[in-house]
Enzyme design. Structure first.
Site: not given
Lengths: 476, 125
Positions: A78, A153, A177
């Site tokens: 990420k 997210s 997330s």
């Protein structure tokens, strides 16, 4: 979905010299090249560095050295995790051009285990969102249906694993997330106990809630990745001083005699889609069939979780994001004075959702409102922990849906509050600091994946993963 | 009907069961001027249009939080950290981290080992 080998089988083949890390990485870069133009899971694909790293792994194997438990396994990282010399954007314009001078602890541990990073994945700006639509670089699309969001997210990481771009990915989870995008993309995603994984090098959103965790195509791979990244780190003062989690050895012990509670406040809530509720009930029956004892439990304070979270997380974010001022790194918009430079830089650099949360947090912390909002929300956190503790006196793990619905269409949630309601089932674990995992369990009438969430008390990962493996094994 | 569609109304309705019913007095709803003030505190230059958009959105979120505001929690301690860790100490020994150049390399403007910024006070009138 392109079928992928598990991380376990790939690492075993590379360690045994039966397959080269280069060929593994090349195959995955090929899959990325074919389809990431459509999905936009990655902000950056580090193909050259990945191939060079793969060659190092192959040289180690040739020299008789063991590269580690994730030898040659591609992983997607990420883009809010620091990677030395490699741009780390948080999908925000305000970090334009920034190359961190250091690696996050989890990135170092991946390398030490032989995993090969193939790139940095898209996210909602600064991890604020539930759809990956808030990225400054455009949305990621769901590999199962490209008209749908992948969740967020950590939507880029979830989409990358679901699309076969990498068997493993790292995400971060502040209010769901990791778990919600795992559910939307039909894969496994876990948020560990707060402090089980070092946050050193994770760009801060809400420091008392943020936690890094694994994405994988199955429970055993997620367990392996979490074992690699967990364990004490002196560089994170909130890191729990314990050795790495041990999960794999007990994974197949089954659920005979374990007590599984379903949280009625999260199952019967009006916002839970009937398909999701019915898959959650099916999961309960499957666990009962595997020998678990099932009961319904009440965790009354979770009804305040959403409200408390949307006071605490923006408050902490408004403080953490005060550091973006154009002085030391990232974007600077020139102005005649420093004060004006701050204002112009922040205004140009942050997207609307980040601005909204900074505003909300600044308000909630401002004079006259602190006690009514932030102070009370922190007390609600205590209520939620107490209610969970009472439930864990009767149950080993708790079960709920991961998200209220299956993946929704891009643009479907223009109202911020409607978007926030997506997090209702995942937020309580963040507020309590407890671990939780989402396991895919069938699909809705729309054919899209449904995730079921298993929650456990602090440092209860081993039992939680056992139940997750049993649920995965019971999947029709 | 896809599960992700048609559920918007149901999701919004979730505010009722997921937030305790509350009919008591509420904090005055947020004004546009307050939003403009908060933006100044947060060092954001919001346009008139953004102020118009943000004011009702922030008011709606704060209204959702009214259930928390309404709770009587006088005897409940706050949780600021979910895990009972004591303070973590290390010896305070000065050392050269050896990363000054790497850090300054990332700055929008640097000179003589320091970050360079525009005048703090501006030109004299």
């Amino acid at each position: 979905m392109s079928p992928v080998d598990t991380a376990r089988s790939t690492a075993a083949a590379v360690r045994a010299g039966e397959r080269s890390a280069r060929s593994v990485v090349e195959a995955h870069l090929g899959a990325i090249g074919e389809r990431d133009g459509e999905l936009h899971a990655f902000n950056l694909v580090t193909a050259d560095a990945a191939l060079a790293h793969a060659d190092e792994i192959d040289a180690q194997v040739a020299a008789g050295h063991d590269p580690g438990p994730l030898a040659g396994v591609p992983i997607a990282v990420k883009d809010n995790l620091c990677t030395a010399g490699v741009p780390t954007t948080c999908s925000s314009k305000i970090l334009d051009g920034w190359r961190p001078p250091y690696d996050a602890t989890v990135v170092q541990r991946l390398r030490a285990a032989g995993a090969v990073s193939v790139g940095k994945t898209n996210l909602d700006e600064f991890a604020m969102g539930s759809s990956t639509e808030n990225s400054a670089f455009g949305p990621t699309r769901n590999p199962h249906d490209t008209s749908r969001v992948p969740g967020g997210s950590s939507g880029g990481s979830a989409a990358a694993v679901a699309a076969g771009f990498a068997p493993l990915a790292l995400g971060s989870d502040t209010g769901g997330s990791i778990r919600q995008p795992a559910a939307f993309c039909g894969i496994v995603g876990a948020k560990p106990t707060y402090g089980a994984v070092s946050r050193y090098g994770l760009v801060a959103f809400a420091s008392s809630l943020d936690q890094i965790g694994p994405f994988a195509t199955d429970v055993a791979d997620a367990a392996l990745l979490l074992e690699v990244i967990s364990g004490h780190d002196p560089l994170d003062s909130t890191s729990i001083p314990k050795p790495p989690l041990s999960l794999s050895s007990t994974l197949q012990q089954g659920v005979e005699g374990l007590r599984v509670g379903v949280v009625k406040e999260l199952l019967d809530a009006e916002g839970i889609h009937p398909d999701v509720a019915s898959r959650t009930r099916a999961a309960l029956e499957a666990l009962e069939g595997a020998g678990a004892k099932i009961e319904e439990v009440s965790v009354p304070a979770v009804i305040y979780g959403l409200s408390a979270y949307y006071l605490i997380a923006p408050a902490e974010a408004s403080s953490n994001l005060a550091r973006y001022d154009g002085v030391r790194y990232g974007l600077r918009v020139d102005a005649p004075t420093t004060g004006e430079m701050y204002d112009r830089t922040r205004t140009a650099g942050f997207g609307a959702e980040v601005e909204r949360r900074i505003m909300l947090g600044t308000y909630a912390l401002s004079a006259g409102y602190y006690d009514a909002y932030y102070g009370k929300a922190q007390k609600v956190r205590t209520l939620i922990i107490r209610d969970f503790e009472a439930a864990y006196e009767r149950c080993d793990v708790l079960l709920s849906p991961t998200a209220p619905t299956t993946a929704f269409e891009l643009g479907a949630k223009a109202d911020p509050l409607a978007m926030y309601l997506n997090d209702v089932c995942t937020i309580p674990s963040n507020l309590a600091g407890h671990p939780a995992i989402s396991v895919p369990f069938g699909s809705g009438d729309d054919g899209l994946p449904v995730g079921v969430q298993i929650m456990a008390p602090a440092m209860g990962e081993a039992t939680m993963f056992r139940v997750a493996a049993a649920l995965e094994g019971a999947r029709a | 009907m896809p599960a992700g569609d048609g559920s918007e109304a149901a999701l919004l309705a979730a505010r009722r069961p997921l937030a305790r019913p509350y009919d008591g007095p509420r904090m005055a709803s947020l004004s546009r001027d307050e939003v403009a003030h908060v933006a100044r505190l947060a060092r954001l230059q919001l346009s008139e249009e953004q102020l118009d958009t943000f004011t009702p959105q922030l008011a709606a979120i704060l209204e959702h939080a009214a259930d928390v505001e309404a709770l009587d929690l006088a005897d409940v301690p706050a949780t600021s950290h979910p895990y009972p860790l004591k303070n973590v100490w290390r010896p305070d020994v000065p050392r050269d981290a050896g990363i000054r150049e790497a850090v300054l390399d990332q700055a929008p403007d640097a000179e003589a080992g320091m970050f360079r910024v525009p005048p703090v006070l501006g030109e004299a009138p």
